[in-house]
Write a protein that holds these residues in place. Sequence first.
Motif: not given
Lengths: 296, 338, 329
Positions: B127-144
Amino acid sequence: MVQVKEILTKALKKLVYDPLKIILKSRRGTFGLIIVLFFTLMATVGPLIVRYDPSTVNLSEALQPPSLKHPLGTDWFGRDILAMLIIGSQDVLFVSFVTALITTSVATFIGILSGYMGGKVDSALVAVTDIVLTIPGFPLLIVIASVLRTSNPILLAAILSITAWAPLSRAIRSQTLSLREREFVEMAKCLGMPSIHIIFSEILPNIMPYIIINGIFAFTGAIYAQVGLFMLGLAPYKSQNWGVMLNLAVNYAGAVFSIRQASLLAPAICIILLQVGLVFLSGSLEEVFNPRLRSG
Amino acid sequence: MWKDRVIGGEIISEYLMEARKLTKEFEVSVGMFKSRAKIRAVDEVSFGIKEGEQIALVGESGCGKSTLGRLLLGLIKPSSGQILYKGRNIWRLSRKEFEEFRRNAQIIPQNPYDALNPTKKLSAALIPQILRHKIAKGRSEARKMALDLLEMVGLSPPEDFIDRYPSRLSGGQMQRVVIARAISVKPQFIVADEAVSMLDASLRVEILDMMHKIGEELKTTFLLITHDLGVARYFAKNGKIAIMYLGDIVEIGETEEIIRNPLHPYTKALLAAIPVPDPKIARERKSIPLKSIDVPSLLKPISGCKFHTRCPYAIEDCEKIKPELRLVGNRWVACHLT
Amino acid sequence: MRWIVKRIITLLTTFYIAITLTFFLIRLMPGNPIDVMINQYMQQGMSMEQARIMVSSLYQIDFSKPVWEQYIEYLQLIIRGNLGVSYIYTGVPVARIISYALPWTVFLLSISITLSFVLGIILGMFAAYRRNTKADHTITLFSTITNAIPNYVLALIFLFFFACVWKIFPMRGTRDPRIPPGFTLEFISNVFHHATLPILSFLITTVGSWILQMRGATISVLGEDYIKVAEARGLKGKRIMFSYVGRNAIIPLFTRLAIAIGYMFSGSVLIENIFTYTGIGYYLTYSVTARDYPLMQGCFLITTLAIILSNFIADLLYGFLDPRVRIER
Ligand SMILES: Nc1ncnc2c1ncn2[C@@H]1O[C@H](COP(=O)(O)OP(=O)(O)O)[C@@H](O)[C@H]1O
Ligand SMILES: [Mg+2]
């Protein structure tokens, strides 16, 4: 709400219940835990229920043998030895705890910085660490304490930490160096995670067990140095401390020495018990952190 | 000035990743008194990788494959030479551009047991890198997204895996998570450094197939590093193979061509070591009488062609002149004798 | 060669820093000793000027000069081995006091550390060979406990029982002043009689750490392949035990010897005080309580120098014993 409760129970199980089970499985761990809890209670709750004011001098009650009124007898000034012991534990434990906290924090900070940054920063920090390692710690402590003459416990803890961080820092540096080469760290770097993330999320959790165990050793080291300093009479007497009791016992040695032993033996036994308890506890914690060490 | 040079018969801009005279030297201490010495792990290597290509880099252990891979990823700085990403030197990029390159070039390391932080759950690996590179909008999307990734690498149901610690996975499962971790930031280029060499033979094919599939589905360019020509051939069946020897690339070409007709003596020697199912090819292929089995040390630089100390065909020129990569038919070979 | 030179440079730097540290500690800290001493003399009725001259003569440094000139002067004095004059022992050079005190500390520490190291190695190896037997458990438990006991606490207990209650050993001092020094049995046995309790205090509190380290090292060496090869080749058990295992297990312990020596110097401050054993550690605390700063500075510097030297010797020894230090890839 249900989720919060679930998370809390899980955390409780992971952080308290499971380690406790492992500690209590071994006799040493149980012993260590009981001792440490005992002294913690003594230092926190003890002063609230202690019956005598240890700073009042009452020469008519001097050097009494153990009795119901004075379970461990009294010293040359008629002070209750048990009360002094309890009041003294407060300072010993508090100052040592703060010292351990400062020592491990500084060692962790410098060790990780040095190992993670490498290059010139590393060389400079290694040189400083090497020098601090060579300078005789306790003599330096004496010199500084004598010049500063402080009775502020936090400042005292800072002085006690002055050289104590160096060996731990060196060990943490070498751990960081080897962690830095690990593939999960390289991968995190490759994924573009910032240094802060790599240090706090990838490296630190992996040395945390090591830091905690060494924190306990820093604690025992701080007890040694602190009590020693007071025993030599080199820190101000204002505070009550087991070291002060030892100092009085030594200074009032000679003739009286052989008659009144409790004032010497009581703090001595307390120090030994506490140190041994801490070491046993740390050995047990090592088993908690490192499943391979667990027997049976 | 480099712009118009033609390498590999193609114009540079067609390459996704390109190395130009790429060199990496390491300082090591040797001998009684810890004197300093320099070794060249990668020695003026030039080659290119096209977008969508699946290429395998093959060579004996210690020849500099990992170093080359890490140079291409920008994980270490070259001593000299350049690495071009879409025609631009990665060490000249602005901070923002480098971050974009950083996201686009990922590694799958060798040891799956070491590529996941043992103190963290799998969610923390994804999850952290997905958030860092703003590939997902928020935590729940990143987890998805993380759940989708696990599903994609064959770990299902993903909900069963995402909150596990790595110690509760098998080696094969770990390698799948590592692959998911690498593709979590949607990179264009992945270096898989000996990605299957730690796994059981039965698992290898599965993982290789999976990487192959990911490469085709996500249009990801793969560079697979391996010491095993068999693995290289299997993975890069529609792609290319590059052969490396002591810091040099000595031959690059289409996989099937290299297997059928190796040109460099070293490639021939490597091929002779792998079993072939086709008896016709096996009969045609003669074993190469190498002068020495041992790989020479990098500490003593070798003049001319580095292979001349072991090459049975070496002539005088081989000891003096270093052969450049030359185009022979459809293939690049660095040998005076071809 | 390179690493020896490097080591020497590090150690010299350390010494230089220790020297500088003491200088600035004594001169520049709030409530610094120089001012305190000047005040003390002024309270005894001297004028400010007289007091400053008095203090200057103790340190043999002119304190009316700017600090950096004092510092240069101070460095020059140290290089010449001039540590100033004691304040308490009026007129006696610090170097002379140190030359009386140092041999006692060296005597105490060298015997303690040798005994502790040798005993630790023997018992540690023994425990490792008897791994998981009752003997091993007893030795390990003993080591863990004694290792945790502060040396001065044990010293106090010894002092209390052996000297005060049972009167087996003397309570204080390095020797009986009535016995003339010399190579006589009477004198030597008297010296050892006085040194027994301090040595025991050191020995018992340090031997545990050597035992545990040696036990661990031996067990890991025993697990290595070449021991199994040696056994397979039919080498006798004793020979393997001493020439192979012993040697390889001891080597890593040598690096820790230097660190241990440092700790023992720290400990000697406390032990010497308890037994009024007039070595460096004793004079260090004495000078601190008496605010005799020239003496304090001298004792501190000589302790640092001693640790630096023992570090260097341990380094050389280790480099000599372990080929890996020299032939490193
Ligand atoms: N960080 C480093 N420091 C010094 N030498 C290195 C370093 N990394 C690799 N090397 C050396 O460079 C050479 C090539 O290593 P590597 O790229 O790992 O080879 P391969 O992956 O083909 O096995 C080896 O001789 C290795 O010892
Ligand atoms: Mg490699």
